[in-house]
Design an enzyme around this catalytic site. Structure first.
Site, short mmCIF file in Angstrom:
data_model
loop_
_atom_site.label_atom_id
_atom_site.label_comp_id
_atom_site.label_asym_id
_atom_site.label_seq_id
_atom_site.Cartn_x
_atom_site.Cartn_y
_atom_site.Cartn_z
N GLU A 10 -6.65 12.63 8.59
CA GLU A 10 -6.55 11.88 7.33
C GLU A 10 -6.76 10.39 7.64
O GLU A 10 -5.91 9.76 8.25
CB GLU A 10 -5.17 12.09 6.69
CG GLU A 10 -4.98 11.24 5.44
CD GLU A 10 -3.53 11.23 4.93
OE1 GLU A 10 -2.77 12.16 5.25
OE2 GLU A 10 -3.18 10.26 4.24
N ARG A 17 -7.08 2.18 3.57
CA ARG A 17 -6.23 0.99 3.54
C ARG A 17 -6.87 -0.19 4.21
O ARG A 17 -6.27 -1.27 4.25
CB ARG A 17 -4.92 1.25 4.28
CG ARG A 17 -4.04 2.17 3.51
CD ARG A 17 -2.71 2.35 4.17
NE ARG A 17 -2.21 3.62 3.74
CZ ARG A 17 -1.09 4.16 4.14
NH1 ARG A 17 -0.34 3.53 5.01
NH2 ARG A 17 -0.71 5.32 3.67
N THR A 37 -4.50 7.80 0.92
CA THR A 37 -4.27 6.64 0.04
C THR A 37 -5.26 6.60 -1.13
O THR A 37 -5.69 5.53 -1.56
CB THR A 37 -4.31 5.31 0.83
OG1 THR A 37 -3.80 5.49 2.16
CG2 THR A 37 -3.45 4.26 0.15
N LYS A 41 2.12 16.88 -1.02
CA LYS A 41 2.68 15.98 0.00
C LYS A 41 4.04 15.50 -0.52
O LYS A 41 4.15 15.14 -1.70
CB LYS A 41 1.71 14.82 0.20
CG LYS A 41 2.27 13.59 0.89
CD LYS A 41 1.14 12.63 1.26
CE LYS A 41 1.65 11.21 1.44
NZ LYS A 41 0.70 10.35 2.18
C1 3PG Z 1 1.70 6.83 4.98
O1 3PG Z 1 1.02 7.20 4.04
O2 3PG Z 1 1.90 5.66 5.30
C2 3PG Z 1 2.27 7.91 5.76
O3 3PG Z 1 3.33 8.41 5.08
C3 3PG Z 1 2.59 7.54 7.16
O4 3PG Z 1 3.92 7.29 7.30
P1 3PG Z 1 4.50 7.03 8.75
O5 3PG Z 1 3.81 5.78 9.26
O6 3PG Z 1 5.96 6.84 8.53
O7 3PG Z 1 4.16 8.22 9.58
#
Ligand code: 3PG
Length: 209
Positions: free
Chosen positions: A41, A45, A69, A129
Site C-alpha cells: 500500500e 501522501r 490515503t 480497515k
Molecule cells: C496510516 O495510514 O498512517 C497507517 O495507519 C499507518 O499507521 P502506523 O504508522 O501507526 O503503522
C-alpha cells in the site's frame, strides 16, 4: 477487479508505505517481496506517490499494488490510472465507494465506529480497515464490534507494531493488519534494503496466536 479479501491471503501484514523519492520505489518493493511481502500500500501522501506507483506497477508486476490515503473520487481515478489494483481510504464516503466500483478498483475503506461499519455494509463492503486502530480502541474495540458484526472483518491499521500485531491477528474478525514499521524512512534514505527485507520476513512470520 480483485476481491479485497484476497489481500489477506498473501500474508499477515500489509505495509503502509510513505515514499519520499521515486528512486526508492523499485528497490523498496523488491526488498519487501524478497521478505515474502507481496501486497503493498503506497500512500498518496507525498508528491511522488503516483509516479512511484506507476514505476512499481511496471517494474514489479508480481506485487499486488494499492494506493493508500484515498480521500476523494479524484484520488480513486488517479490511483487506478497509475496501475493500482486496490485502494485504501482512512474513512468511508459513498462518493469514494461509487467511484471505486465504476473504476474497477477494489476498496478497503477505513472505519472506527459502529455507525461507520453500518454505512460501509449498506454499500456492500464487509472487509474494512479499522483506523486508527490503537487510538480508536484497539483489541477491546474490535472484540466489542464482533458482537453485532460477526460477519464483518477488519484490517486494523494505525499504531500497530511487531509487539502488538499478534494480539490483533488473534481476533476472529481480523484477517490481516497494516503498519508502516516495515518501511522506516531512515532505512529508505540510507538505501538499507536488507533491513526492509529483514523486517518483511519477520512480519511474514506473524500468525494468529
Ligand atoms: C496510516 O495510514 O498512517 C497507517 O495507519 C499507518 O499507521 P502506523 O504508522 O501507526 O503503522
Amino acid at each position: 477487479m480483485i476481491d479485497t479479501t484476497t489481500l489477506a491471503s498473501h500474508g499477515p501484514v500489509i505495509p503502509v508505505i510513505v515514499l519520499q523519492r521515486v528512486e526508492h520505489a523499485v528497490p523498496m518493493a523488491e526488498a519487501l517481496l524478497a521478505g515474502g511481502v507481496k501486497v503493498l500500500e503506497v500512500t498518496l501522501r507525498t508528491p511522488v506517490a503516483l509516479r512511484a506507483i506507476e514505476v512499481i506497477a511496471n517494474a514489479v508486476p508480481e506485487a499486488v499494488l494499492g494506493a493508500g490515503t484515498l480521500r476523494s473520487a479524484a484520488d480513486v481515478r488517479s490511483a487506478r490510472a497509475a496501475g493500482c489494483q486496490f485502494g485504501v481510504s482512512p474513512g468511508y464516503t459513498r462518493a469514494i465507494g461509487t467511484e471505486c466500483r465504476e473504476a474497477g478498483l477494489a476498496l478497503l475503506p477505513g472505519v472506527s465506529t459502529a455507525s461507520e461499519v453500518m454505512a460501509a455494509n449498506d454499500d456492500g463492503l464487509m472487509f474494512l480497515k479499522f483506523f486508527p486502530a490503537v487510538p480508536a480502541g484497539g483489541v477491546p474495540m474490535l472484540k466489542a464490534l464482533y458482537g453485532p458484526f460477526p460477519d464483518v472483518s477488519f484490517c486494523p491499521t494505525g499504531g500497530l507494531t511487531p509487539d502488538n500485531a499478534a494480539q490483533f491477528l488473534a481476533l476472529p474478525n481480523v484477517r490481516v493488519c497494516g503498519g508502516s514499521w516495515l518501511t522506516p524512512t531512515d532505512a529508505m534514505e540510507q538505501g538499507d534494503w536488507a533491513r526492509i527485507t529483514r523486517l518483511a520476513r519477520e512480519a511474514s512470520t506473524l500468525r494468529k496466536t
